[in-house]
Design a protein around this motif. Sequence first.
Motif, short mmCIF file in Angstrom:
data_model
loop_
_atom_site.label_atom_id
_atom_site.label_comp_id
_atom_site.label_asym_id
_atom_site.label_seq_id
_atom_site.Cartn_x
_atom_site.Cartn_y
_atom_site.Cartn_z
N LEU A 46 127.92 -32.99 32.05
CA LEU A 46 126.72 -35.26 32.02
C LEU A 46 128.43 -35.84 30.53
CD1 LEU A 46 125.18 -36.99 33.28
CD2 LEU A 46 123.02 -35.57 32.02
N PHE A 47 128.81 -36.73 30.80
CA PHE A 47 129.00 -37.68 30.13
C PHE A 47 127.67 -38.93 30.04
CE2 PHE A 47 132.32 -34.95 31.39
CZ PHE A 47 132.51 -34.77 29.82
N THR A 48 126.91 -39.70 29.19
CA THR A 48 126.63 -40.95 29.52
C THR A 48 126.57 -41.62 28.36
OG1 THR A 48 124.94 -39.33 27.71
CG2 THR A 48 124.24 -39.40 29.75
N ASN A 49 126.46 -43.17 29.19
CA ASN A 49 126.26 -43.95 27.98
C ASN A 49 127.99 -44.27 28.69
OD1 ASN A 49 124.01 -44.75 27.53
ND2 ASN A 49 124.11 -42.64 25.71
N ILE A 50 128.82 -44.27 29.48
CA ILE A 50 130.20 -44.69 29.46
C ILE A 50 130.07 -46.48 29.69
CG2 ILE A 50 131.84 -44.80 31.16
CD1 ILE A 50 130.48 -41.96 32.67
N ALA A 51 131.37 -46.97 28.94
CA ALA A 51 131.56 -48.33 28.64
C ALA A 51 131.05 -49.18 29.80
CB ALA A 51 132.47 -48.26 27.84
N GLU A 52 130.95 -49.90 29.91
CA GLU A 52 130.50 -51.25 31.23
C GLU A 52 132.06 -51.40 31.21
OE1 GLU A 52 127.47 -53.68 31.05
OE2 GLU A 52 125.84 -52.74 30.09
N PHE A 84 130.76 -36.54 40.02
CA PHE A 84 129.51 -36.73 41.19
C PHE A 84 128.51 -38.29 40.05
CE2 PHE A 84 130.08 -32.81 42.59
CZ PHE A 84 129.32 -33.04 43.65
N THR A 85 127.91 -39.29 40.17
CA THR A 85 126.95 -40.09 39.43
C THR A 85 126.27 -38.85 39.23
OG1 THR A 85 126.79 -41.16 42.21
CG2 THR A 85 127.92 -41.92 41.33
N ALA A 86 125.40 -40.44 38.89
CA ALA A 86 123.81 -40.31 38.19
C ALA A 86 122.52 -38.75 39.95
CB ALA A 86 123.43 -40.96 36.93
N ASP A 87 122.81 -40.13 40.52
CA ASP A 87 121.79 -39.73 41.83
C ASP A 87 122.92 -38.94 42.78
OD1 ASP A 87 124.03 -41.53 42.54
OD2 ASP A 87 123.32 -42.55 43.70
N GLY A 107 132.25 -47.98 38.28
CA GLY A 107 130.81 -48.59 37.23
C GLY A 107 129.87 -48.63 36.63
N ALA A 108 129.47 -46.75 37.32
CA ALA A 108 128.89 -45.85 37.10
C ALA A 108 129.22 -45.50 35.07
CB ALA A 108 129.11 -43.94 37.18
N LEU A 109 127.13 -45.37 34.66
CA LEU A 109 127.16 -45.39 33.12
C LEU A 109 127.38 -44.35 32.92
CD1 LEU A 109 125.26 -48.53 32.84
CD2 LEU A 109 127.37 -48.66 32.65
N SER A 110 126.82 -43.57 33.81
CA SER A 110 127.43 -41.56 33.49
C SER A 110 127.62 -40.99 34.89
CB SER A 110 125.71 -41.16 33.58
OG SER A 110 124.65 -41.87 34.76
N VAL A 111 128.45 -39.79 34.55
CA VAL A 111 129.02 -38.94 35.60
C VAL A 111 129.34 -37.70 35.15
CG1 VAL A 111 131.19 -38.23 35.76
CG2 VAL A 111 130.84 -40.60 35.50
N THR A 112 128.92 -36.76 36.50
CA THR A 112 128.56 -35.28 35.50
C THR A 112 129.89 -34.41 36.68
OG1 THR A 112 126.23 -35.05 36.06
CG2 THR A 112 127.30 -33.37 36.48
N VAL A 113 131.04 -33.86 36.14
CA VAL A 113 131.45 -32.99 35.87
C VAL A 113 131.14 -31.23 36.71
CG1 VAL A 113 133.41 -34.98 35.18
CG2 VAL A 113 132.49 -32.78 34.10
N ARG A 114 131.89 -30.19 37.66
CA ARG A 114 131.67 -28.95 37.69
C ARG A 114 132.81 -28.61 37.89
NH1 ARG A 114 126.99 -29.63 42.60
NH2 ARG A 114 126.07 -31.69 41.53
N TYR A 115 132.99 -27.92 37.44
CA TYR A 115 134.37 -26.71 37.68
C TYR A 115 133.35 -25.77 37.26
CZ TYR A 115 134.67 -27.85 32.71
OH TYR A 115 134.37 -27.83 31.10
N LYS A 116 134.77 -24.49 37.77
CA LYS A 116 134.80 -22.68 37.30
C LYS A 116 135.75 -22.97 36.15
CE LYS A 116 132.60 -21.50 41.44
NZ LYS A 116 132.71 -20.94 42.34
#
Length: 606
Positions: A46-52, A84-87, A107-116
Amino acid sequence: MKILFLLVILMACPMISSASDTSAPRSFYTLSMPKPANHLFEVEALFTNIAEGTGVLDVLLPVWRPGRYLILDFADGVQNFSAFTADGQPLRWHKANKSAWRIETHGALSVTVRYKVFANEFNKKTRGLDIDHAFVSGESVFMYTDANRSFPNELTVLPFGPWHVTTGLDDAGRQNAFVAPTYDHLIDCPLEIGTQQDIAFTVKGKRHVISLSGRGNWNADTLVRDFTKLIEANYRFWGTLPYEKYVFLFHCLPSNGGGVEHINSAVMGVRSWGFQNPSTYQQFLSLVSHEYFHTWNVKQLRPHGLHPYDLQHENYSNELWIAEGTTSYYGQMMLVSAGFRAGRSTLDMAAAYAYDERSRPGNTVLSLSDASYDAWIKYWHANENSYNAESDYYGKGSMVSLLLDLELRQRSHNTSSLDRLMRLMFTRFPLSGSGYSLADFQHAAEECAGGSMEDFFSLYVRGTAPLPWEATLLYAGVDIKPKDAPLKPSFGWTTQAAGEKLKVMRVITDSPAEEAGLETGDEIAALNGIRVHPADIEERLGELKDGTRVRITFFRDDMLRETTVTARKFGSPQYTAQQIQSPTPLQTAIFESWLSTPWHVQQAQK
């Protein structure tokens, strides 16, 4: 995967809350391994506080592992990537290059990535997962963004079944949760996850852990006693332990070896049943000593070409001979300081060094400085010509370090040494700085010597001049000369058994074997019409006399061929190093301070 995603979000909530107090980027990782038999790690980041205003986000995986100067392309093990976005809304992405995933964030301020990540490379000490245990060196598993690299990271591990986690990372205050001040720190703290035995002890007020995965005949009390001696020897040398906790990670297998240094830990492969054999145990301690010395030399004191790490490209450096070769030298000297070897054993090491240096043609072709720089394309890509055309920045780096040590003692009238030089460099070029150059190292050496060292560095570091073993060892009252045994006629090759076959492994430049047209990989079938067996080759060749012509029958590309080799005296003799009979006061002083050993005339050459 939906259940796992929700679990991650719930576990991350308190962390996200604390991170919301600042606009700085934050990264939160979750590592799971639900099916060890399939060798697949499951990762969420989870990467948060992505620059606007950021329309795209590049998520990257390093291409190499610090400590091994070779492009490894860890992205080759990644599969099932998604973003994915936060929601929980999916985001589109595409590969921007071999190791970068470009996500359209809208424009999402947080992004989650999933991988194997497919992980079955325990031997490379990068990533591995099987039914027995898991190992993670972070750069091979955890993705990052350029924005988050210099900011805090948190990691939650979901071990399989009853497994537990051993790592140099700081605890986050929850079970199996850890924190790191930066991404670089995160990936420099490997994780062992399994049923490993952890042996904790304290030295100089700092916590240390010996962690052993696998089976073996070790004795915990012996390990603690001997590791304490090594730690104390390094403390005496450097004057500090640059960590609060240090972890020695061992993978114990019937056939295993090698090690990798990290910021406050090291991972090493060792033979399961070699702990009670004195010779094998000495080799084990030598490996530990080498990797532990790296805690200061390369993990703290770094060449500028490696600091900060460029995780996406080669990191070129003319100073690897210092980072690795000087560490190899002190790996042995620390064994002397810790009491595991007699000081005079260093004389045997010097004699062996002289033989090795003079036997390798590549030492006159490629300088030590250039061998360091070319590590990415030469040392880690060794071929049949490497011995003839390259210098070894590990081996020759250790040799030059030994000679530099004595040179500094001689030029300073034994008021300085390589010991002082290394401590000076450690103080002058802290990890918080930009690293050092070869020019910086030479300048510091000249301070220690009290004068110019240009002749030494131009000849033996930047140049390919033969090393002056006789003259330099004499500074310490040591005479090095060929052993009494005469140089035997040979072909100038090395061979190796491949089952019942005998194969040529190396053909040395200008040797009789090369002149006869033999090549690496040739399968030797017969000498003078009589079949040769691998077990007989030494005896057969031991009968050779100077000028003897031998008809060799061999296979190459499944074709039977024949050539004639004329044996002759070839190569370098073996050497012996002994104390001279009547040393000067300076020679005696250098000998005793160098080896921490009294002169003792009974050991002197008769």
